[in-house]
Design a protein around this motif. Structure first.
Motif, PDB file in Angstrom:
ATOM      1  N   VAL A  39      -1.038 -97.962 -41.839  1.00  0.00           N
ATOM      2  CA  VAL A  39      -2.440 -98.317 -41.658  1.00  0.00           C
ATOM      3  C   VAL A  39      -2.856 -97.911 -40.241  1.00  0.00           C
ATOM      4  CG1 VAL A  39      -4.131-100.185 -41.590  1.00  0.00           C
ATOM      5  CG2 VAL A  39      -2.286-100.233 -43.276  1.00  0.00           C
ATOM      6  N   TYR A  40      -3.945 -97.168 -40.141  1.00  0.00           N
ATOM      7  CA  TYR A  40      -4.481 -96.724 -38.850  1.00  0.00           C
ATOM      8  C   TYR A  40      -5.639 -97.629 -38.440  1.00  0.00           C
ATOM      9  CZ  TYR A  40      -1.733 -92.467 -39.445  1.00  0.00           C
ATOM     10  OH  TYR A  40      -0.709 -91.585 -39.604  1.00  0.00           O
ATOM     11  N   PHE A  41      -5.572 -98.113 -37.201  1.00  0.00           N
ATOM     12  CA  PHE A  41      -6.596 -99.023 -36.692  1.00  0.00           C
ATOM     13  C   PHE A  41      -7.525 -98.281 -35.719  1.00  0.00           C
ATOM     14  CE2 PHE A  41      -2.901-101.547 -37.820  1.00  0.00           C
ATOM     15  CZ  PHE A  41      -3.463-102.540 -38.607  1.00  0.00           C
ATOM     16  N   PRO A  42      -8.828 -98.558 -35.755  1.00  0.00           N
ATOM     17  CA  PRO A  42      -9.797 -97.808 -34.947  1.00  0.00           C
ATOM     18  C   PRO A  42      -9.803 -98.227 -33.485  1.00  0.00           C
ATOM     19  CG  PRO A  42     -10.924 -99.487 -36.225  1.00  0.00           C
ATOM     20  CD  PRO A  42      -9.486 -99.524 -36.654  1.00  0.00           C
TER      21      PRO A  42
ATOM     22  N   ASP B 185      -7.869 -97.087 -41.825  1.00  0.00           N
ATOM     23  CA  ASP B 185      -7.561 -96.055 -42.815  1.00  0.00           C
ATOM     24  C   ASP B 185      -6.112 -96.178 -43.296  1.00  0.00           C
ATOM     25  OD1 ASP B 185     -10.076 -94.982 -42.590  1.00  0.00           O
ATOM     26  OD2 ASP B 185      -9.489 -93.415 -41.178  1.00  0.00           O
ATOM     27  N   PRO B 186      -5.869 -96.061 -44.610  1.00  0.00           N
ATOM     28  CA  PRO B 186      -4.506 -96.125 -45.144  1.00  0.00           C
ATOM     29  C   PRO B 186      -3.895 -94.730 -45.340  1.00  0.00           C
ATOM     30  CG  PRO B 186      -6.056 -96.325 -46.943  1.00  0.00           C
ATOM     31  CD  PRO B 186      -6.881 -96.141 -45.689  1.00  0.00           C
ATOM     32  N   GLU B 187      -2.573 -94.696 -45.295  1.00  0.00           N
ATOM     33  CA  GLU B 187      -1.829 -93.471 -45.588  1.00  0.00           C
ATOM     34  C   GLU B 187      -0.535 -93.840 -46.282  1.00  0.00           C
ATOM     35  OE1 GLU B 187      -0.887 -89.551 -43.040  1.00  0.00           O
ATOM     36  OE2 GLU B 187       0.284 -91.290 -42.418  1.00  0.00           O
ATOM     37  N   ILE B 188      -0.155 -93.050 -47.288  1.00  0.00           N
ATOM     38  CA  ILE B 188       1.150 -93.200 -47.924  1.00  0.00           C
ATOM     39  C   ILE B 188       1.868 -91.862 -47.880  1.00  0.00           C
ATOM     40  CG2 ILE B 188       0.457 -95.106 -49.436  1.00  0.00           C
ATOM     41  CD1 ILE B 188       0.230 -93.074 -51.714  1.00  0.00           C
ATOM     42  N   ALA B 189       3.194 -91.909 -47.834  1.00  0.00           N
ATOM     43  CA  ALA B 189       3.977 -90.680 -47.787  1.00  0.00           C
ATOM     44  C   ALA B 189       5.294 -90.881 -48.510  1.00  0.00           C
ATOM     45  CB  ALA B 189       4.228 -90.240 -46.347  1.00  0.00           C
TER      46      ALA B 189
ATOM     47  N   SER C   2       2.211 -86.452 -47.999  1.00  0.00           N
ATOM     48  CA  SER C   2       1.476 -87.603 -47.476  1.00  0.00           C
ATOM     49  C   SER C   2       0.026 -87.527 -47.931  1.00  0.00           C
ATOM     50  CB  SER C   2       1.533 -87.652 -45.943  1.00  0.00           C
ATOM     51  OG  SER C   2       0.867 -86.550 -45.367  1.00  0.00           O
ATOM     52  N   VAL C   3      -0.580 -88.689 -48.122  1.00  0.00           N
ATOM     53  CA  VAL C   3      -1.982 -88.789 -48.541  1.00  0.00           C
ATOM     54  C   VAL C   3      -2.678 -89.771 -47.604  1.00  0.00           C
ATOM     55  CG1 VAL C   3      -3.574 -89.379 -50.399  1.00  0.00           C
ATOM     56  CG2 VAL C   3      -1.361 -88.331 -50.940  1.00  0.00           C
ATOM     57  N   HIS C   4      -3.657 -89.271 -46.864  1.00  0.00           N
ATOM     58  CA  HIS C   4      -4.374 -90.061 -45.855  1.00  0.00           C
ATOM     59  C   HIS C   4      -5.830 -90.187 -46.292  1.00  0.00           C
ATOM     60  CE1 HIS C   4      -4.777 -91.075 -41.344  1.00  0.00           C
ATOM     61  NE2 HIS C   4      -5.899 -91.451 -41.946  1.00  0.00           N
ATOM     62  N   ARG C   5      -6.291 -91.426 -46.386  1.00  0.00           N
ATOM     63  CA  ARG C   5      -7.670 -91.687 -46.787  1.00  0.00           C
ATOM     64  C   ARG C   5      -8.534 -91.969 -45.562  1.00  0.00           C
ATOM     65  NH1 ARG C   5     -11.540 -90.529 -50.439  1.00  0.00           N
ATOM     66  NH2 ARG C   5     -13.097 -92.209 -50.572  1.00  0.00           N
ATOM     67  N   PHE C   6      -9.575 -91.136 -45.343  1.00  0.00           N
ATOM     68  CA  PHE C   6     -10.532 -91.337 -44.266  1.00  0.00           C
ATOM     69  C   PHE C   6     -11.737 -92.062 -44.856  1.00  0.00           C
ATOM     70  CE2 PHE C   6      -7.962 -87.707 -43.043  1.00  0.00           C
ATOM     71  CZ  PHE C   6      -7.690 -87.963 -41.709  1.00  0.00           C
ATOM     72  N   ARG C   7     -11.773 -93.373 -44.689  1.00  0.00           N
ATOM     73  CA  ARG C   7     -12.770 -94.187 -45.381  1.00  0.00           C
ATOM     74  C   ARG C   7     -14.188 -93.942 -44.877  1.00  0.00           C
ATOM     75  NH1 ARG C   7     -11.418 -99.817 -44.390  1.00  0.00           N
ATOM     76  NH2 ARG C   7     -12.818-100.330 -46.116  1.00  0.00           N
ATOM     77  N   SER C   8     -14.345 -93.692 -43.592  1.00  0.00           N
ATOM     78  CA  SER C   8     -15.693 -93.475 -43.063  1.00  0.00           C
ATOM     79  C   SER C   8     -16.297 -92.171 -43.563  1.00  0.00           C
ATOM     80  CB  SER C   8     -15.676 -93.488 -41.530  1.00  0.00           C
ATOM     81  OG  SER C   8     -14.854 -92.450 -41.027  1.00  0.00           O
ATOM     82  N   LEU C   9     -15.420 -91.207 -43.898  1.00  0.00           N
ATOM     83  CA  LEU C   9     -15.883 -89.905 -44.386  1.00  0.00           C
ATOM     84  C   LEU C   9     -15.827 -89.809 -45.906  1.00  0.00           C
ATOM     85  CD1 LEU C   9     -14.024 -87.617 -41.819  1.00  0.00           C
ATOM     86  CD2 LEU C   9     -16.399 -88.390 -41.710  1.00  0.00           C
TER      87      LEU C   9
ATOM     88  N   GLY D 120       3.923 -75.974 -44.318  1.00  0.00           N
ATOM     89  CA  GLY D 120       3.093 -77.164 -44.462  1.00  0.00           C
ATOM     90  C   GLY D 120       1.668 -76.783 -44.791  1.00  0.00           C
ATOM     91  N   ALA D 121       0.919 -77.730 -45.335  1.00  0.00           N
ATOM     92  CA  ALA D 121      -0.473 -77.482 -45.686  1.00  0.00           C
ATOM     93  C   ALA D 121      -1.281 -78.759 -45.532  1.00  0.00           C
ATOM     94  CB  ALA D 121      -0.586 -76.973 -47.121  1.00  0.00           C
ATOM     95  N   ASN D 122      -2.586 -78.595 -45.294  1.00  0.00           N
ATOM     96  CA  ASN D 122      -3.548 -79.690 -45.316  1.00  0.00           C
ATOM     97  C   ASN D 122      -4.599 -79.349 -46.366  1.00  0.00           C
ATOM     98  OD1 ASN D 122      -2.332 -81.145 -43.208  1.00  0.00           O
ATOM     99  ND2 ASN D 122      -3.392 -79.931 -41.671  1.00  0.00           N
ATOM    100  N   LEU D 123      -4.754 -80.247 -47.340  1.00  0.00           N
ATOM    101  CA  LEU D 123      -5.620 -79.980 -48.479  1.00  0.00           C
ATOM    102  C   LEU D 123      -6.646 -81.102 -48.618  1.00  0.00           C
ATOM    103  CD1 LEU D 123      -2.752 -79.135 -50.991  1.00  0.00           C
ATOM    104  CD2 LEU D 123      -3.962 -77.527 -49.508  1.00  0.00           C
ATOM    105  N   ALA D 124      -7.924 -80.717 -48.710  1.00  0.00           N
ATOM    106  CA  ALA D 124      -8.994 -81.694 -48.879  1.00  0.00           C
ATOM    107  C   ALA D 124     -10.040 -81.126 -49.824  1.00  0.00           C
ATOM    108  CB  ALA D 124      -9.633 -82.050 -47.536  1.00  0.00           C
ATOM    109  N   ARG D 125     -10.625 -81.988 -50.620  1.00  0.00           N
ATOM    110  CA  ARG D 125     -11.630 -81.565 -51.581  1.00  0.00           C
ATOM    111  C   ARG D 125     -12.827 -80.940 -50.873  1.00  0.00           C
ATOM    112  NH1 ARG D 125     -14.361 -86.261 -54.937  1.00  0.00           N
ATOM    113  NH2 ARG D 125     -15.132 -86.625 -52.808  1.00  0.00           N
ATOM    114  N   GLY D 126     -13.244 -79.778 -51.360  1.00  0.00           N
ATOM    115  CA  GLY D 126     -14.410 -79.118 -50.798  1.00  0.00           C
ATOM    116  C   GLY D 126     -14.153 -78.343 -49.520  1.00  0.00           C
ATOM    117  N   ALA D 127     -12.900 -78.256 -49.087  1.00  0.00           N
ATOM    118  CA  ALA D 127     -12.558 -77.538 -47.862  1.00  0.00           C
ATOM    119  C   ALA D 127     -11.506 -76.486 -48.157  1.00  0.00           C
ATOM    120  CB  ALA D 127     -12.041 -78.503 -46.802  1.00  0.00           C
TER     121      ALA D 127
END
Length: 220
Positions: free
Chosen positions: A98-101, A113-117, A135-142, A168-175
């Motif tokens: 869990v990431y704290f702001p 924001d939560p992340e699981i790996a 790993s899957v990281h959820r950016f709740r504000s975005l 390695g790769a970074n994958l996001a919907r619409g990007a």
């Protein structure tokens, strides 16, 4: 096993009643004229039970220089748990974080924001090994989710030195996907201290052009 260097992480957990500190610094050229430097990349891993660890990820200080101007600040803090299991000659781990702001205005996500790996590794021979992480990281504000898979091949170069090659790769919907590759080396100074160095390059236009990093890990 340490979780650095590399895009993925080890499929192991710190032994009960032990503490492991991992830290380092990375210089990245995002594109021509834009550079990022960050440190201390500090991760504290504490073994609290057999095959279970608590993880505290300290904020990074990040300095960005672009077009003759520079900006700096601190990133968010994270707290997590990681468990390990060995089965069928392979090692598996599952991590929740869990990431704290807590970061600066330009470097925080403003929400928790939560992340699981999940990580896997297997020895192919006394010299060769294979590992993978997703790993899957959820950016709740975005309202966006970042999925980051990686695959690495490791090679022992002796009793204390090893190397790896990793995709390695970074994958996001619409990007557009960011594909990258790195090569790293680790040196086991003694039974409790490891030093590492790694370099990486982009495999797609959206990924950072080049990076170089170095670090040290200490177990108590």
């Amino acid at each position: 096993m340490t979780d650095r260097p590399g895009f993925g992480e080890s499929a192991s957990a710190v032994d009960k009643s032990h503490v492991q500190i991992e830290t380092g610094a990375t210089w990245t050229r995002v594109q021509a004229g834009t550079e990022i430097f960050d440190l201390p990349e500090a991760l504290v891993r504490v073994g609290i039970a057999k095959s279970l660890e608590v993880r505290v990820q300290a904020p990074d200080w990040v300095r960005t220089r672009s077009g003759g101007s520079a900006a700096s600040g601190w990133t968010d803090t994270a707290l997590g748990l990681k468990g390990h299991v060995a089965a069928g000659g392979s090692d598996f781990s599952l991590r929740g974080t869990v990431y704290f702001p807590t970061g600066g205005p330009d470097l925080t996500e403003d929400r928790v924001d939560p992340e699981i790996a999940a990580a896997w590794s297997r020895a192919l021979s006394p010299q060769w090994s294979l590992g993978a992480t997703v790993s899957v990281h959820r950016f709740r504000s975005l309202h966006e989710t970042l999925t980051s898979p990686s695959l690495s091949v490791g090679r022992s170069l002796g009793k204390r030195v090893a190397t790896f090659l990793e995709y390695g790769a970074n994958l996001a919907r619409g990007a557009l996907p960011a594909h990258k590759m790195d090569n790293g080396y680790t040196w086991l100074v003694n039974g409790r201290t490891q030093v590492d160095v790694s370099v990486g390059v982009a495999l797609s236009a959206i990924a950072p052009d080049f990076f170089v990093g170095m670090g040290v890990c200490k177990r108590f």
